[in-house]
Design a protein around this motif. Structure first.
Motif, short mmCIF file in Angstrom:
data_model
loop_
_atom_site.label_atom_id
_atom_site.label_comp_id
_atom_site.label_asym_id
_atom_site.label_seq_id
_atom_site.Cartn_x
_atom_site.Cartn_y
_atom_site.Cartn_z
N PHE A 42 63.82 -8.28 29.52
CA PHE A 42 63.48 -7.71 30.82
C PHE A 42 63.68 -8.79 31.87
O PHE A 42 62.94 -9.76 31.92
CB PHE A 42 62.02 -7.23 30.81
CG PHE A 42 61.64 -6.35 31.97
CD1 PHE A 42 61.83 -6.74 33.28
CD2 PHE A 42 61.06 -5.11 31.74
CE1 PHE A 42 61.48 -5.93 34.34
CE2 PHE A 42 60.70 -4.27 32.79
CZ PHE A 42 60.90 -4.69 34.09
N ALA A 43 64.71 -8.64 32.72
CA ALA A 43 65.03 -9.63 33.75
C ALA A 43 64.73 -9.08 35.14
O ALA A 43 64.99 -7.91 35.43
CB ALA A 43 66.50 -10.03 33.66
N HIS A 44 64.18 -9.93 36.01
CA HIS A 44 63.97 -9.52 37.40
C HIS A 44 63.98 -10.75 38.30
O HIS A 44 64.01 -11.89 37.82
CB HIS A 44 62.66 -8.72 37.55
CG HIS A 44 61.41 -9.52 37.32
ND1 HIS A 44 60.81 -10.25 38.32
CD2 HIS A 44 60.63 -9.69 36.22
CE1 HIS A 44 59.71 -10.84 37.85
NE2 HIS A 44 59.58 -10.51 36.58
N SER A 45 63.93 -10.54 39.61
CA SER A 45 64.14 -11.63 40.55
C SER A 45 62.88 -12.19 41.19
O SER A 45 62.95 -13.11 42.00
CB SER A 45 65.08 -11.16 41.68
OG SER A 45 64.51 -10.05 42.36
N GLU A 84 69.68 -8.87 41.64
CA GLU A 84 69.38 -7.50 41.23
C GLU A 84 70.66 -6.77 40.82
O GLU A 84 70.68 -6.09 39.79
CB GLU A 84 68.67 -6.75 42.37
CG GLU A 84 67.23 -7.19 42.57
CD GLU A 84 66.43 -6.23 43.43
OE1 GLU A 84 65.19 -6.24 43.31
OE2 GLU A 84 67.02 -5.47 44.22
N VAL A 87 72.04 -8.10 37.46
CA VAL A 87 71.25 -7.68 36.30
C VAL A 87 71.47 -6.19 36.00
O VAL A 87 71.56 -5.79 34.84
CB VAL A 87 69.76 -7.99 36.51
CG1 VAL A 87 68.92 -7.40 35.37
CG2 VAL A 87 69.53 -9.50 36.57
N THR A 99 65.08 -3.97 33.69
CA THR A 99 64.91 -4.74 34.91
C THR A 99 63.98 -4.00 35.86
O THR A 99 63.62 -2.84 35.62
CB THR A 99 66.25 -5.02 35.61
OG1 THR A 99 66.04 -5.96 36.69
CG2 THR A 99 66.85 -3.75 36.19
N LYS A 100 63.63 -4.67 36.94
CA LYS A 100 62.91 -4.07 38.06
C LYS A 100 63.73 -4.37 39.30
O LYS A 100 64.05 -5.52 39.57
CB LYS A 100 61.53 -4.69 38.17
CG LYS A 100 60.64 -4.13 39.27
CD LYS A 100 61.04 -4.37 40.69
CE LYS A 100 61.38 -5.80 41.06
NZ LYS A 100 61.93 -5.89 42.48
N VAL A 101 64.09 -3.35 40.05
CA VAL A 101 64.85 -3.57 41.27
C VAL A 101 64.30 -2.70 42.39
O VAL A 101 63.56 -1.74 42.14
CB VAL A 101 66.35 -3.25 41.09
CG1 VAL A 101 66.99 -4.16 40.07
CG2 VAL A 101 66.56 -1.78 40.70
#
Length: 336
Positions: A42-45, A84, A87, A99-101
């Motif tokens: 899980f990747a986010h900024s 974002e 990813v 991810t979360k964007v």
């Protein structure tokens, strides 16, 4: 000659980043081989202090508990794996699971999400979540599956407002001639330009330096992002015009989703849904804490007549309503 050297340097840096990322994914995959366990990257900024990251942690803990450890989530915050957009592209090819964007970023992949960026469409926070957790929200989450991106839930990202470095923004007229950083999203650009400012799309990570060096005069975002980015160190005027309430979206790539069986998919959806209420509470607590920080830093808060702003940006909504599908969605939201 300097231009050629600069281009060569950027080319070499891009190659280095690409090779490093490929090596990183090879290492991740080699470490994830376990017949009894599936690992979701899980990747986010956002930084780990952000309330949205805390919501992600709640989802991770809920999923691992429900699955008795059969599904494990490894979180990579702070833009470790890219922006974002980058990813989301990694999700599409299956290199990263989740991810979360911002919903604004999603609109570049799934156009239906554009509706969430229309200024002054949502009356308040209750109206926003009545819509997001109802039929319209479900339709939005499902709409991105056609683009290999499945929406799981919406997180609270508050209201976005203007903040400036040199002068306060009390009325739309104060934006005249001001260079305002926006997300790389046409709706955001149209909104700022319609209000009289000069929209300047820019990567979020570049904004602090751009403010310092007067490349832009201000930006727009919510309070937690204003604080965690340290933009308040440069900009001392924050205007609560609250022009948009663009939510965040938790997304899983359909390539990874399809590797899960029905029970695993159910666990994941349940964990995501249950994390929403916790994230909303984290958001409230963080905003209260952040307001204390900003007051100590002598940030001036302005509470303008929002009607002036909403009337001036009416053409943005009218333009969107020229599309019959979008018009129906907007009318449904307004009637909620």
């Amino acid at each position: 000659m300097k231009l050629v050297v600069g281009v060569q340097k950027r080319f070499i840096q891009n190659i280095y980043w690409t090779i490093s990322l490929l090596c990183f994914f090879f290492l991740l995959n080699s470490c994830a081989i376990d017949t009894d366990k599936k690992v979701l990257y899980f990747a986010h900024s956002l930084p780990t202090t952000h309330p949205v990251h805390k919501g992600i942690v709640a989802m991770k803990e809920g999923l691992e508990k429900k699955s008795n450890g059969k599904l494990e989530v490894k979180i990579f915050p702070d833009g470790q794996l890219g922006t974002e957009r980058e990813v989301l592209e990694l999700l599409q090819i299956g290199s990263v699971a989740m991810t979360k964007v911002s919903a604004a970023s999603m609109s570049n992949f799934a156009p239906a999400y554009q509706v969430t960026s229309i200024p002054y469409l949502f009356r308040d926070r209750d109206h926003l979540f009545n819509v997001l957790e109802g039929d319209v929200g479900k339709e939005l989450l499902e709409s991105s599956s056609a683009y290999l991106l499945r929406g799981l839930c919406f997180y609270d990202a508050g209201a976005r407002s203007f903040y400036a470095k040199k002068k306060p923004v009390k009325t739309p007229q104060d934006l005249d001639g001001m260079k305002i950083r926006t997300m790389n999203d046409q709706m955001s650009v149209d909104m700022v330009n319609t209000l009289g400012g000069s929209a300047t799309p820019m990567a979020y990570g570049e904004l602090y330096t751009a403010l310092q060096q007067n490349v832009v005069d201000g930006a727009e975002n919510n309070i937690p992002s204003f604080v965690t980015s340290n933009h308040y160190e440069v900009c001392k005027y924050y205007t609560f015009d609250e022009h948009t309430m663009v939510p965040d979206v938790v997304v899983i790539g359909t390539k990874f989703w399809d590797t899960l069986n029905e029970q695993e998919q159910a666990w994941l959806q349940e964990a995501a849904d249950e994390s929403v209420e916790k994230q909303k509470q984290y958001w409230k607590e963080t905003v209260a804490e952040n307001m204390v920080v900003l007051k100590k830093a002598n940030v001036e808060f302005l509470y303008p007549d929002k009607t002036q702003f909403s009337i001036k940006v009416t053409p943005v909504m009218e333009k969107m309503m020229q599309d019959e599908k979008m018009k129906k969605v907007i009318e449904k939201i307004l009637a909620e």
